[in-house]
Write a protein that holds these residues in place. Structure first.
Motif, PDB file in Angstrom:
ATOM      1  N   LEU A  68       9.607   6.818  16.708  1.00 21.06           N
ATOM      2  CA  LEU A  68       8.395   6.021  16.867  1.00 21.06           C
ATOM      3  C   LEU A  68       7.972   5.948  18.331  1.00 21.06           C
ATOM      4  O   LEU A  68       8.801   6.064  19.232  1.00 21.06           O
ATOM      5  CB  LEU A  68       8.625   4.606  16.339  1.00 21.06           C
ATOM      6  CG  LEU A  68       8.814   4.475  14.839  1.00 21.06           C
ATOM      7  CD1 LEU A  68       9.292   3.071  14.485  1.00 21.06           C
ATOM      8  CD2 LEU A  68       7.540   4.820  14.098  1.00 21.06           C
TER       9      LEU A  68
ATOM     10  N   GLU B 229       5.796   1.691  22.232  1.00 20.04           N
ATOM     11  CA  GLU B 229       5.162   0.398  21.980  1.00 20.04           C
ATOM     12  C   GLU B 229       5.555  -0.156  20.616  1.00 20.04           C
ATOM     13  O   GLU B 229       5.753  -1.356  20.458  1.00 20.04           O
ATOM     14  CB  GLU B 229       3.632   0.511  22.066  1.00 20.04           C
ATOM     15  CG  GLU B 229       3.114   0.931  23.428  1.00 20.04           C
ATOM     16  CD  GLU B 229       3.194   2.439  23.668  1.00 20.04           C
ATOM     17  OE1 GLU B 229       3.302   3.220  22.692  1.00 20.04           O
ATOM     18  OE2 GLU B 229       3.162   2.827  24.845  1.00 20.04           O
ATOM     19  N   VAL B 230       5.661   0.719  19.629  1.00 20.76           N
ATOM     20  CA  VAL B 230       6.040   0.300  18.274  1.00 20.76           C
ATOM     21  C   VAL B 230       7.513  -0.099  18.256  1.00 20.76           C
ATOM     22  O   VAL B 230       7.888  -1.099  17.643  1.00 20.76           O
ATOM     23  CB  VAL B 230       5.737   1.403  17.245  1.00 20.76           C
ATOM     24  CG1 VAL B 230       6.195   1.003  15.855  1.00 20.76           C
ATOM     25  CG2 VAL B 230       4.240   1.728  17.242  1.00 20.76           C
ATOM     26  N   LYS B 231       8.359   0.648  18.959  1.00 22.79           N
ATOM     27  CA  LYS B 231       9.777   0.296  19.045  1.00 22.79           C
ATOM     28  C   LYS B 231       9.955  -1.093  19.632  1.00 22.79           C
ATOM     29  O   LYS B 231      10.736  -1.904  19.127  1.00 22.79           O
ATOM     30  CB  LYS B 231      10.538   1.297  19.913  1.00 22.79           C
ATOM     31  CG  LYS B 231      10.712   2.650  19.320  1.00 22.79           C
ATOM     32  CD  LYS B 231      11.479   3.503  20.316  1.00 22.79           C
ATOM     33  CE  LYS B 231      11.533   4.934  19.906  1.00 22.79           C
ATOM     34  NZ  LYS B 231      12.261   5.752  20.879  1.00 22.79           N
TER      35      LYS B 231
ATOM     36  N   ILE C  75       8.925  -3.715  17.146  1.00 25.99           N
ATOM     37  CA  ILE C  75       9.946  -3.838  16.098  1.00 25.99           C
ATOM     38  C   ILE C  75      11.133  -4.638  16.624  1.00 25.99           C
ATOM     39  O   ILE C  75      11.657  -5.512  15.925  1.00 25.99           O
ATOM     40  CB  ILE C  75      10.374  -2.449  15.586  1.00 25.99           C
ATOM     41  CG1 ILE C  75       9.250  -1.851  14.730  1.00 25.99           C
ATOM     42  CG2 ILE C  75      11.663  -2.535  14.778  1.00 25.99           C
ATOM     43  CD1 ILE C  75       9.473  -0.413  14.301  1.00 25.99           C
TER      44      ILE C  75
ATOM     45  N   ALA D  54       5.734  -0.545  11.174  1.00 29.29           N
ATOM     46  CA  ALA D  54       5.320   0.504  12.128  1.00 29.29           C
ATOM     47  C   ALA D  54       3.920   1.013  11.808  1.00 29.29           C
ATOM     48  O   ALA D  54       3.102   1.190  12.720  1.00 29.29           O
ATOM     49  CB  ALA D  54       6.320   1.656  12.098  1.00 29.29           C
ATOM     50  N   GLN D  55       3.623   1.230  10.548  1.00 27.71           N
ATOM     51  CA  GLN D  55       2.291   1.694  10.162  1.00 27.71           C
ATOM     52  C   GLN D  55       1.217   0.676  10.530  1.00 27.71           C
ATOM     53  O   GLN D  55       0.143   1.036  11.019  1.00 27.71           O
ATOM     54  CB  GLN D  55       2.248   2.027   8.677  1.00 27.71           C
ATOM     55  CG  GLN D  55       3.035   3.273   8.341  1.00 27.71           C
ATOM     56  CD  GLN D  55       3.207   3.493   6.847  1.00 27.71           C
ATOM     57  OE1 GLN D  55       2.896   2.640   6.034  1.00 27.71           O
ATOM     58  NE2 GLN D  55       3.756   4.652   6.496  1.00 27.71           N
TER      59      GLN D  55
ATOM     60  N   MET E 170       1.422  -1.576  12.945  1.00 27.00           N
ATOM     61  CA  MET E 170       1.303  -1.590  14.402  1.00 27.00           C
ATOM     62  C   MET E 170       0.477  -0.392  14.905  1.00 27.00           C
ATOM     63  O   MET E 170      -0.355  -0.542  15.788  1.00 27.00           O
ATOM     64  CB  MET E 170       2.690  -1.566  15.052  1.00 27.00           C
ATOM     65  CG  MET E 170       3.490  -2.817  14.867  1.00 27.00           C
ATOM     66  SD  MET E 170       2.715  -4.287  15.561  1.00 27.00           S
ATOM     67  CE  MET E 170       2.515  -3.812  17.250  1.00 27.00           C
ATOM     68  N   MET E 171       0.717   0.777  14.331  1.00 27.71           N
ATOM     69  CA  MET E 171      -0.010   1.967  14.775  1.00 27.71           C
ATOM     70  C   MET E 171      -1.471   1.911  14.351  1.00 27.71           C
ATOM     71  O   MET E 171      -2.341   2.378  15.066  1.00 27.71           O
ATOM     72  CB  MET E 171       0.687   3.235  14.265  1.00 27.71           C
ATOM     73  CG  MET E 171       2.003   3.475  14.990  1.00 27.71           C
ATOM     74  SD  MET E 171       2.809   5.038  14.606  1.00 27.71           S
ATOM     75  CE  MET E 171       3.578   4.677  13.031  1.00 27.71           C
TER      76      MET E 171
END
Length: 57
Positions: free
Chosen positions: A25, A28-30, A33, A50-51, A53-54
């Motif tokens: 990932l 920023e997503v990591k 999370i 994650a989806q 956030m993206m």
């Protein structure tokens, strides 16, 4: 203690699939999370988070 962007993956022990997904990932997503790790209990939870956030970009 050093800040690791893939710290979340260390908490899954033998769950290589979940750790591999997390490690792939964007940073920023990591980080997001990691901030919400208590809310994520499965790889499905992680994928949804994650989806989302993206998509929010």
């Amino acid at each position: 203690m050093q800040d690791y962007p893939n710290f979340f993956s260390f908490g899954f022990g033998a769950d290589v699939t979940m750790a591999s997904y997390f490690d792939a990932l964007p940073l920023e997503v990591k980080l997001a999370i990691n901030e919400h790790a208590g809310e994520i209990h499965s790889i499905e939870d992680m994928r949804r988070f994650a989806q989302r956030m993206m998509a929010e970009g």
